[in-house]
Design a protein around this motif. Sequence first.
Motif, short mmCIF file in Angstrom:
data_model
loop_
_atom_site.label_atom_id
_atom_site.label_comp_id
_atom_site.label_asym_id
_atom_site.label_seq_id
_atom_site.Cartn_x
_atom_site.Cartn_y
_atom_site.Cartn_z
N HIS A 103 -5.63 11.57 25.17
CA HIS A 103 -5.47 10.65 24.03
C HIS A 103 -4.33 11.08 23.13
N SER A 104 -4.17 12.40 22.99
CA SER A 104 -3.14 12.91 22.08
C SER A 104 -1.74 12.55 22.59
N LYS A 105 -1.62 12.31 23.89
CA LYS A 105 -0.31 11.97 24.45
C LYS A 105 -0.07 10.46 24.47
N ASP A 106 -1.13 9.71 24.22
CA ASP A 106 -1.04 8.25 24.26
C ASP A 106 -0.77 7.71 22.85
N LYS A 107 0.44 7.22 22.66
CA LYS A 107 0.83 6.80 21.32
C LYS A 107 0.02 5.60 20.82
N ASN A 108 -0.49 4.81 21.74
CA ASN A 108 -1.23 3.62 21.34
C ASN A 108 -2.70 3.92 21.00
N TYR A 109 -3.13 5.11 21.34
CA TYR A 109 -4.53 5.44 21.12
C TYR A 109 -4.71 6.00 19.71
N LYS A 110 -5.38 5.23 18.86
CA LYS A 110 -5.49 5.67 17.46
C LYS A 110 -6.95 5.71 17.00
N ASP A 111 -7.88 5.60 17.93
CA ASP A 111 -9.28 5.47 17.56
C ASP A 111 -9.85 6.72 16.90
N ASN A 112 -9.30 7.87 17.25
CA ASN A 112 -9.95 9.10 16.78
C ASN A 112 -8.98 10.01 16.02
N ALA A 113 -8.23 9.44 15.12
CA ALA A 113 -7.19 10.21 14.41
C ALA A 113 -7.78 11.44 13.71
N LYS A 114 -8.91 11.27 13.06
CA LYS A 114 -9.51 12.38 12.29
C LYS A 114 -10.01 13.50 13.20
N SER A 115 -10.71 13.11 14.26
CA SER A 115 -11.22 14.17 15.15
C SER A 115 -10.08 14.80 15.93
N MET A 116 -9.03 14.02 16.17
CA MET A 116 -7.85 14.57 16.84
C MET A 116 -7.18 15.61 15.94
N ALA A 117 -7.07 15.28 14.65
CA ALA A 117 -6.45 16.22 13.70
C ALA A 117 -7.25 17.52 13.66
N PHE A 118 -8.56 17.39 13.65
CA PHE A 118 -9.44 18.56 13.67
C PHE A 118 -9.18 19.39 14.93
N TYR A 119 -9.13 18.70 16.06
CA TYR A 119 -8.93 19.40 17.33
C TYR A 119 -7.59 20.14 17.34
N GLN A 120 -6.54 19.45 16.87
CA GLN A 120 -5.22 20.08 16.88
C GLN A 120 -5.18 21.30 15.96
N MET A 121 -5.88 21.21 14.83
CA MET A 121 -5.95 22.37 13.91
C MET A 121 -6.59 23.55 14.62
N VAL A 122 -7.70 23.30 15.29
CA VAL A 122 -8.41 24.38 15.97
C VAL A 122 -7.57 24.93 17.13
N LYS A 123 -6.97 24.02 17.87
CA LYS A 123 -6.18 24.47 19.02
C LYS A 123 -4.98 25.31 18.56
N GLY A 124 -4.30 24.81 17.54
CA GLY A 124 -3.12 25.53 17.03
C GLY A 124 -3.47 26.94 16.60
N GLN A 125 -4.54 27.06 15.84
CA GLN A 125 -4.93 28.39 15.35
C GLN A 125 -5.47 29.26 16.48
N THR A 126 -6.09 28.63 17.47
CA THR A 126 -6.61 29.40 18.61
C THR A 126 -5.46 30.04 19.38
N ILE A 127 -4.43 29.24 19.62
CA ILE A 127 -3.28 29.77 20.36
C ILE A 127 -2.55 30.83 19.53
N PHE A 128 -2.39 30.52 18.25
CA PHE A 128 -1.73 31.49 17.35
C PHE A 128 -2.52 32.80 17.33
N GLY A 129 -3.83 32.67 17.19
CA GLY A 129 -4.67 33.86 17.14
C GLY A 129 -4.62 34.66 18.44
N TYR A 130 -4.61 33.94 19.54
CA TYR A 130 -4.58 34.61 20.85
C TYR A 130 -3.25 35.31 21.08
N THR A 131 -2.15 34.59 20.83
CA THR A 131 -0.83 35.16 21.14
C THR A 131 -0.41 36.24 20.14
#
Lengths: 184, 559
Positions: free
Chosen positions: A126-154
């Motif tokens: 969904h994050s790669k599909d520009k037309n998919y906008k149904d879950n903007a809030k949960s997507m933002a949450f997911y990206q926040m967690v993913k970003g910090q997870t990768i940052f924390g790991y690396t």
Amino acid sequence: MNRRAAIRNMALIMGSAVVLPSCLHDDKGKAVVELKHLKIDADQEKLVNSLTETILPKTDTPGAAELGINLFVFKMLDDCTSKEQQADFITGLGGFADEAKKQMGKSFADGTDKERTAFVTQMEQHSKDKNYKDNAKSMAFYQMVKGQTIFGYTTSKFFMTKQVVYELVPGRYNAMYPAKKAMA
Amino acid sequence: MSNNTYDAIVIGSGISGGWAAKELTEKGLKTIMLERGKNIEHIKDYVNANKGPWEFEHRGGRTQKMIEDYPVLKRDYPLNETNLDYWTNEKESPYTEIKRFDWFRGYHMGGRSLMWGRQSYRWHDTDFEANLKDGIGTDWPIRYKDLAPWYSHAEKFAGISGNRDGVPILPDGDFMPPMDMNIVEKDVQKRFKDFYKDARHFIIGRTANITVPHNNRTNCQYRNKCWLGCPFGAYFSTQSATLPAAMATGNLTVRPWSIVTKILYDKDTKKAKGVEVLDAETNKTYEFYAKIVFVNASALNSAWVLMNSATDVWEGGLGSSSGELGHNVMDHHLGVGAGGRIEGFEDKYTFGRRANGIYIPRYRNLNGEKRDYIRGFGYQGGGSREGWSRDIAELNIGGSFKDALSEPGSWNFGMGGFGETLPYHENRAYLDKTKKDKWGLPILAIDAECKDNERKMRIDMMNDAKEMLENAGVKDVNTYTSEPVLGRGIHEMGTARMGRDPKSSVLNEWNQVWDAKNVFVTDGAAMASAACQNPSLTYMALTARAADYAVKELKKGNI
């Protein structure tokens, strides 16, 4: 907590890779992780913990949970994001939990590895599909967690000392170092 | 009273203050160096210098509390948790921005010599002659030949690594062996040279990191943690270099927590007799006396001290008779450049972290070229390989994704411009008497901006960067630019400029205040123009030259 103690505690968390078993949660559903600003309950904590492990699972090398990356994610969200971002995080977390439950028929944290991976892979699509906008809030949450997870790991001690060569005092600059050696 | 009397007083302990203390004490003067902030002891107080990245609570990031506490510092890279203690407390020491001015200060022993970028370049006669030629500001009262021996003196002591490139506009110095370019930089350099021949140059940065052992300092260990203080003393700072040399003479006294509130001016002798100090810890006031006063508080604060002094004689303060004190605020404008991807070299990586990059010296408006702006710019940049692969479209999560994070990514090359700003009289700093700092002292108001010449130059700075990278084989080149903001270059200059005429300058050719010959200003305040090279090496040379002159004049009984 003073700064020195905070860093020492963090080093302990990151170094010893202790994950508290869920039986330590008290009956009121209070989160185990100590936070100053962000208010989350035990279920929300479990969801984030299992999400970080889904992003970076244990294989023949440690996963997010074993390395305490979930605790790092909470620490960063608690200290380094604004009130507005934290509110979005909570809202998005709720949306993510609801969508997961609807699709998996159980809470995200209770899902099998396969079920969680399937759900998160769908988020990625969904994050790669520009037309998919149904879950903007949960997507933002997911990206926040993913970003910090990768940052924390690396930036974790495990990654920087075992996965890639990081020397505190290299002592020299080799401008043509074989890539294979660097990635020992 | 006699314990408060010295031969010389140095106000400030940063790059130029440390140099003044070293030169004056080595010439036998009993000297006191006054630092407004806390002491930071070499090695012992570099509390974060030996930590791994994972040992920082937020891995070097910035918390909401830091963002709230540092509304200015947060505007650029300096705000981070690894060296927060080295940056000035903005609540205690506010300033007024008539126009946005990013003032990044370090109020502690060593000042910004602990956090500086260390790039060290000589000026050329083109730079010293520019104001005269363009009819702008005031003519520099010195030329390259006056400063050349002092550049050598500064380089030999500070330890500047660099290559003797023979670039006409950027004179070679007394260098230690240069650092290496990495394989991608060498490749870009070759294509660059093939294309531009000798019209433009692509060289390794000249940096104040020593590459061979020097004066009990260990050569650079390639940690790239310079801004934390170096336990090896491998980069030039007051603590690693000038302070130990000055202390070794037995002639230096250092007093931290000493805010110089004014220079004490004697109307009868027309000279300074000393300074008034407010103890930042006790709020008690002291007076110190000396035959010579060196003002090295950093460009804007040196102007502040002068503006706050001898106001019973000159309303605008000591050195204000020309009407130029506090005016002509300059910096280098930056935040514009380009970057792209390098193909190949997948089997190569770099080992060690080199705290240096490449440099492209100025090439515009030279040899008869006339753009639609005057002066020029240089670039700093470098090639690097991303730590992990980012172009793994199919792998978003999971075990393979985790493994891919430790694979090296693509090679990139980027560079950003440093442009000259002109001395505009209306770009100024002045005392804002409506507001006080923590100690009840008036604060500075800064009213300065980039103008038409800088804005036109920035168009070239962006387009040239793209063109040069493409000509040198860099792929997928992207450009960037930004609204030019003064202060952001952290190269404040010009507020007490040198000149040939007391009617249009604050200092003479020896950095003496025209209105008080035993007061010398040798930091960025003295600069009559900005050129586009990083300025600290020039401050070192000016300071050593002025100190030499001051001591000679003192011995002759002239001051």
